[in-house]
Design a protein around this motif. Sequence first.
Motif, short mmCIF file in Angstrom:
data_model
loop_
_atom_site.label_atom_id
_atom_site.label_comp_id
_atom_site.label_asym_id
_atom_site.label_seq_id
_atom_site.Cartn_x
_atom_site.Cartn_y
_atom_site.Cartn_z
N ARG A 150 0.82 -1.21 0.00
CA ARG A 150 0.00 0.00 0.00
C ARG A 150 0.85 1.26 0.00
N ARG A 151 1.94 1.21 0.74
CA ARG A 151 2.83 2.37 0.79
C ARG A 151 3.70 2.46 -0.45
N ARG A 152 3.57 1.47 -1.32
CA ARG A 152 4.34 1.40 -2.56
C ARG A 152 5.83 1.36 -2.32
N LYS A 153 6.20 0.85 -1.15
CA LYS A 153 7.61 0.67 -0.87
C LYS A 153 8.13 -0.57 -1.59
N LEU A 154 7.23 -1.43 -1.93
CA LEU A 154 7.63 -2.72 -2.47
C LEU A 154 7.07 -2.87 -3.87
N ARG A 155 7.93 -3.05 -4.80
CA ARG A 155 7.49 -3.28 -6.18
C ARG A 155 8.19 -4.52 -6.68
N ARG A 156 7.41 -5.49 -7.07
CA ARG A 156 7.97 -6.72 -7.60
C ARG A 156 7.70 -6.74 -9.09
N THR A 157 8.53 -6.09 -9.83
CA THR A 157 8.36 -6.08 -11.27
C THR A 157 9.55 -6.74 -11.92
N VAL A 158 9.26 -7.64 -12.77
CA VAL A 158 10.27 -8.32 -13.56
C VAL A 158 9.73 -8.36 -14.98
N PRO A 159 10.54 -7.95 -15.96
CA PRO A 159 10.05 -8.01 -17.34
C PRO A 159 9.58 -9.41 -17.70
N ILE A 160 8.50 -9.48 -18.44
CA ILE A 160 7.90 -10.77 -18.78
C ILE A 160 8.87 -11.65 -19.56
N GLU A 161 9.74 -11.03 -20.33
CA GLU A 161 10.73 -11.82 -21.08
C GLU A 161 11.67 -12.54 -20.14
N VAL A 162 12.06 -11.87 -19.06
CA VAL A 162 12.96 -12.48 -18.08
C VAL A 162 12.26 -13.62 -17.37
N VAL A 163 11.01 -13.40 -17.01
CA VAL A 163 10.24 -14.45 -16.34
C VAL A 163 10.08 -15.66 -17.25
N ALA A 164 9.75 -15.42 -18.51
CA ALA A 164 9.57 -16.53 -19.46
C ALA A 164 10.88 -17.28 -19.65
N GLU A 165 11.98 -16.54 -19.74
CA GLU A 165 13.28 -17.18 -19.91
C GLU A 165 13.63 -18.05 -18.70
N ARG A 166 13.37 -17.52 -17.51
CA ARG A 166 13.66 -18.27 -16.29
C ARG A 166 12.78 -19.51 -16.18
N ALA A 191 16.70 -24.26 -17.97
CA ALA A 191 17.00 -25.47 -17.18
C ALA A 191 17.51 -25.09 -15.80
N ALA A 192 17.12 -23.92 -15.33
CA ALA A 192 17.58 -23.47 -14.01
C ALA A 192 17.12 -24.42 -12.93
N ASN A 193 17.89 -24.46 -11.90
CA ASN A 193 17.56 -25.30 -10.75
C ASN A 193 16.33 -24.73 -10.05
N PRO A 194 15.25 -25.49 -9.92
CA PRO A 194 14.05 -24.97 -9.26
C PRO A 194 14.28 -24.54 -7.81
N GLY A 195 15.38 -24.94 -7.22
CA GLY A 195 15.69 -24.51 -5.86
C GLY A 195 16.41 -23.17 -5.83
N ASP A 196 16.76 -22.64 -6.98
CA ASP A 196 17.48 -21.38 -7.09
C ASP A 196 16.57 -20.22 -6.71
N GLU A 197 17.08 -19.31 -5.86
CA GLU A 197 16.27 -18.18 -5.40
C GLU A 197 15.81 -17.28 -6.54
N ALA A 198 16.71 -16.99 -7.46
CA ALA A 198 16.36 -16.11 -8.58
C ALA A 198 15.27 -16.73 -9.43
N TRP A 199 15.35 -18.03 -9.65
CA TRP A 199 14.34 -18.72 -10.44
C TRP A 199 12.99 -18.63 -9.75
N LEU A 200 12.96 -18.92 -8.44
CA LEU A 200 11.71 -18.88 -7.68
C LEU A 200 11.14 -17.46 -7.64
N ASP A 201 12.00 -16.47 -7.43
CA ASP A 201 11.53 -15.08 -7.43
C ASP A 201 10.90 -14.72 -8.78
N GLY A 202 11.53 -15.17 -9.86
CA GLY A 202 11.00 -14.88 -11.19
C GLY A 202 9.65 -15.52 -11.43
N VAL A 203 9.50 -16.76 -10.99
CA VAL A 203 8.23 -17.45 -11.16
C VAL A 203 7.15 -16.80 -10.31
#
Length: 153
Positions: free
Chosen positions: A74-90, A94-106
Amino acid sequence: MRSEELSRFEALLEEALPVASRVARGLAGSAYAEDLLAEAVASALIAFRSLRDESRFTPWLLTIIRNCYRMMLRRRKLRRTVPIEVVAERAHSAANPGDEAWLDGVLAVLRPAEREAVVLHYLEGFPVTDAARIARTSTGALNMRLARARKRL
């Protein structure tokens, strides 16, 4: 706060911290998880006297995390934006599903309510009824959020 109350709080927090950390990371992502968790723990410490049943400390803390997360949104302190191309690529890599970056992207493709439902039910293993109670919604609404999340993913 008296020292015995503080000791009880610390003991309960130590037990709940692994789950709380994962939920905070699942909701807010790696970049904001520590801030979210710190804010929630501070709020929990202040409100600890209002906790009636110490055996329900973990769900109580998760509810506080959820509320802090929504306040951050609500305070707009938090923005979780990732370009859709990056999300689709992730998602297709074949990234490891346990990888933090992969999970964040999904998780970034989900709406906040859907992300909350997925984290509580699928990642943390709470039954739908307990996850709904933590999310302060009905089981039907939580099931709908899960269905929409599955479709979106």
